[in-house]
Design an enzyme around this catalytic site. Structure first.
Site, PDB file in Angstrom:
ATOM      1  N   SER A  15       0.838  -1.207   0.000  1.00 18.39           N
ATOM      2  CA  SER A  15       0.000   0.000   0.000  1.00 18.39           C
ATOM      3  C   SER A  15       0.873   1.257   0.000  1.00 18.39           C
ATOM      4  CB  SER A  15      -0.924   0.019   1.232  1.00 18.39           C
ATOM      5  OG  SER A  15      -0.162   0.042   2.415  1.00 18.39           O
ATOM      6  N   SER A 142      11.601   9.549   8.048  1.00 17.86           N
ATOM      7  CA  SER A 142      10.450  10.446   8.155  1.00 17.86           C
ATOM      8  C   SER A 142      11.008  11.784   8.628  1.00 17.86           C
ATOM      9  CB  SER A 142       9.483   9.899   9.207  1.00 17.86           C
ATOM     10  OG  SER A 142       8.612  10.902   9.669  1.00 17.86           O
ATOM     11  N   TYR A 155       7.821   6.081  17.216  1.00 19.44           N
ATOM     12  CA  TYR A 155       7.980   6.211  15.759  1.00 19.44           C
ATOM     13  C   TYR A 155       9.170   7.131  15.454  1.00 19.44           C
ATOM     14  CZ  TYR A 155       6.533   7.305  10.908  1.00 19.44           C
ATOM     15  OH  TYR A 155       6.481   7.484   9.544  1.00 19.44           O
ATOM     16  N   LYS A 159      12.725   6.236  13.614  1.00 19.22           N
ATOM     17  CA  LYS A 159      13.148   6.945  12.405  1.00 19.22           C
ATOM     18  C   LYS A 159      14.486   7.673  12.622  1.00 19.22           C
ATOM     19  CE  LYS A 159       9.600   5.747   9.812  1.00 19.22           C
ATOM     20  NZ  LYS A 159       9.779   4.805   8.699  1.00 19.22           N
ATOM     21  N   THR A 190      -1.423   8.973   2.349  1.00 15.35           N
ATOM     22  CA  THR A 190      -1.635   7.520   2.322  1.00 15.35           C
ATOM     23  C   THR A 190      -2.555   7.201   3.499  1.00 15.35           C
ATOM     24  OG1 THR A 190       0.120   6.906   3.871  1.00 15.35           O
ATOM     25  CG2 THR A 190       0.772   7.202   1.562  1.00 15.35           C
TER      26      THR A 190
HETATM   27  N1  LIG Z   1       2.550   8.573   4.830  1.00 13.77           N
HETATM   28  C1  LIG Z   1       3.312   9.434   5.488  1.00 13.77           C
HETATM   29  O1  LIG Z   1       2.868  10.539   5.832  1.00 13.77           O
HETATM   30  C2  LIG Z   1       4.750   9.085   5.809  1.00 13.77           C
HETATM   31  C3  LIG Z   1       5.576  10.123   6.235  1.00 13.77           C
HETATM   32  C4  LIG Z   1       6.900   9.827   6.566  1.00 13.77           C
HETATM   33  C5  LIG Z   1       7.376   8.536   6.441  1.00 13.77           C
HETATM   34  N2  LIG Z   1       6.540   7.545   6.033  1.00 13.77           N
HETATM   35  C6  LIG Z   1       7.082   6.193   5.974  1.00 13.77           C
HETATM   36  O2  LIG Z   1       6.856   5.643   4.704  1.00 13.77           O
HETATM   37  C7  LIG Z   1       6.726   4.218   4.806  1.00 13.77           C
HETATM   38  C8  LIG Z   1       5.455   3.790   4.095  1.00 13.77           C
HETATM   39  O3  LIG Z   1       4.347   4.408   4.716  1.00 13.77           O
HETATM   40  P1  LIG Z   1       2.932   4.585   4.006  1.00 13.77           P
HETATM   41  O4  LIG Z   1       2.486   5.960   4.247  1.00 13.77           O
HETATM   42  O5  LIG Z   1       2.975   4.052   2.648  1.00 13.77           O
HETATM   43  O6  LIG Z   1       2.039   3.660   4.960  1.00 13.77           O
HETATM   44  P2  LIG Z   1       1.126   2.392   4.659  1.00 13.77           P
HETATM   45  O7  LIG Z   1       0.246   2.633   3.494  1.00 13.77           O
HETATM   46  O8  LIG Z   1       0.505   2.045   5.971  1.00 13.77           O
HETATM   47  O9  LIG Z   1       2.176   1.283   4.236  1.00 13.77           O
HETATM   48  C9  LIG Z   1       2.968   0.598   5.160  1.00 13.77           C
HETATM   49  C10 LIG Z   1       3.482  -0.651   4.494  1.00 13.77           C
HETATM   50  O10 LIG Z   1       4.320  -1.348   5.415  1.00 13.77           O
HETATM   51  C11 LIG Z   1       3.933  -2.720   5.441  1.00 13.77           C
HETATM   52  N3  LIG Z   1       4.216  -3.289   6.749  1.00 13.77           N
HETATM   53  C12 LIG Z   1       3.803  -2.850   7.960  1.00 13.77           C
HETATM   54  N4  LIG Z   1       4.232  -3.674   8.922  1.00 13.77           N
HETATM   55  C13 LIG Z   1       4.927  -4.665   8.304  1.00 13.77           C
HETATM   56  C14 LIG Z   1       5.608  -5.834   8.741  1.00 13.77           C
HETATM   57  N5  LIG Z   1       5.654  -6.163  10.047  1.00 13.77           N
HETATM   58  N6  LIG Z   1       6.211  -6.620   7.828  1.00 13.77           N
HETATM   59  C15 LIG Z   1       6.155  -6.320   6.517  1.00 13.77           C
HETATM   60  N7  LIG Z   1       5.531  -5.230   6.025  1.00 13.77           N
HETATM   61  C16 LIG Z   1       4.920  -4.425   6.913  1.00 13.77           C
HETATM   62  C17 LIG Z   1       2.431  -2.706   5.128  1.00 13.77           C
HETATM   63  O11 LIG Z   1       2.028  -3.926   4.520  1.00 13.77           O
HETATM   64  P3  LIG Z   1       1.282  -5.153   5.208  1.00 13.77           P
HETATM   65  O12 LIG Z   1       0.308  -4.602   6.186  1.00 13.77           O
HETATM   66  O13 LIG Z   1       0.671  -5.869   4.036  1.00 13.77           O
HETATM   67  O14 LIG Z   1       2.373  -5.953   5.835  1.00 13.77           O
HETATM   68  C18 LIG Z   1       2.373  -1.593   4.082  1.00 13.77           C
HETATM   69  O15 LIG Z   1       2.662  -2.128   2.807  1.00 13.77           O
HETATM   70  C19 LIG Z   1       6.732   3.907   6.301  1.00 13.77           C
HETATM   71  O16 LIG Z   1       8.019   3.518   6.694  1.00 13.77           O
HETATM   72  C20 LIG Z   1       6.400   5.235   6.936  1.00 13.77           C
HETATM   73  O17 LIG Z   1       6.896   5.358   8.238  1.00 13.77           O
HETATM   74  C21 LIG Z   1       5.238   7.796   5.713  1.00 13.77           C
END
Ligand SMILES: NC(=O)c1ccc[n+]([C@@H]2O[C@H](COP(=O)([O-])OP(=O)(O)OC[C@H]3O[C@@H](n4cnc5c(N)ncnc54)[C@H](OP(=O)(O)O)[C@@H]3O)[C@@H](O)[C@H]2O)c1
Length: 265
Positions: A15, A142, A155, A159, A190
């Protein structure tokens, strides 16, 4: 390194940012290895990607908190794939819980995914990358990897830890032709807030208004791929978050005044 014809292993591909990165990479002619726990979502994504580029996807479902899953996946990948040019450690879970209310067990759950997951996979793959003559490690940190933020203590810790680990790896592995890119996104649109852990370690389940106002996920993915291709050491993404980071660096008292008043949701 240009990503056309390269093999890129992306975690958290089911996702959000991981999914968008997969799409962008395949459009640019890369082969992708996609990991996450939700096999159904990975299979749907594979179908969509293979309509763009048949044969461009390998699925490697795994839970990054389980070392045995990681070791088995690395064994399979290294036996069946000629090279892994780029590893994108993207899997992660965020947090909505106050320091004073969150037990340390919940902190550990978050660090297991966000920090140790990336470290374990990187260490398992590294000998192979070194043997093949080099590669690129990418960590999706992040903006909270650069400053603390309310309701995200574990978190932000995870990070910040990624920054320490991957900056050190960049220094140690330079001679081995391993390059490192650290990405610091602010809010991206997201569903991450829905899957966040609350103070009890349960899914928070709410799409935060702040999350909805984040930068488009496609823009985020495009910029990350461009940074990888340009071998950038770090990439900051966001809007007000970058301004806040400048305040932290240059006028810390103003940062502390503002950051504690910004809505955490
Ligand atoms: N969105 C933001 O605002 C933002 C900002 C800064 C940084 N980030 C970072 O960007 C990355 C992606 O975030 P996102 O926004 O795309 O969130 P997301 O849509 O919730 O995606 C998170 C992904 O991580 C996977 N995941 C979670 N726990 C896992 C585990 N134990 N083993 C394997 N896979 C796992 C989930 O897949 P499954 O549930 O299928 O395992 C999902 O594919 C993260 O590291 C997040 O901290 C996001």
């Amino acid at each position: 390194m240009k990503i056309a014809d390269k093999t890129i292993w992306i975690t958290g591909a089911s996702s959000g940012i991981g999914e968008a990165l997969s799409l962008e990479a395949v459009k640019k002619g890369a082969h992708v290895i996609l990991s996450a726990r939700n096999i159904g979502k990975l299979e749907n994504l594979k179908q969509r990607l293979e309509e763009i580029a048949p044969g461009s996807v390998t699925l490697m479902p795994m839970d990054v908190t389980r070392k045995e899953d990681i070791v088995k996946s690395v064994e399979t990948v290294t036996k069946t794939t000629k090279r892994v040019d780029i590893l994108i450690n993207n899997a992660g879970v965020s947090q909505r819980g106050l320091v004073a209310e969150t037990p340390v067990e919940v902190d550990r759950m978050i660090l297991e995914t966000d920090f140790f997951g990336a470290v374990t996979l990187t260490k398992a793959l590294l000998p192979y990358m070194i043997r093949q003559g080099g590669g690129q490690l990418v960590a999706i940190s992040s903006m909270t990897g650069l400053y603390g933020f309310p309701m995200r203590s574990a978190y932000a810790s995870a990070k910040h830890a990624l920054k320490g680990f991957f900056e050190t790896a960049a220094l140690e592995l330079w001679e081995k032709n391993i390059r490192v890119t650290l990405v610091y996104p602010g809010r991206v649109h997201t569903e991450i807030s829905k899957y966040c852990l609350d103070k009890d370690g349960k899914p928070y389940g709410i799409m935060d208004p702040g999350q909805e106002k984040g930068i488009p996920v496609e823009t985020c993915a495009r910029k990350i791929i461009r940074a990888i291709e340009r071998n950038k050491r770090s990439l900051l993404l966001g809007r007000g978050e970058i301004f806040l980071y400048s305040l932290k660096k240059f006028v810390p008292p103003v940062f502390y005044l503002i950051a504690r008043k910004i809505s955490a949701l």
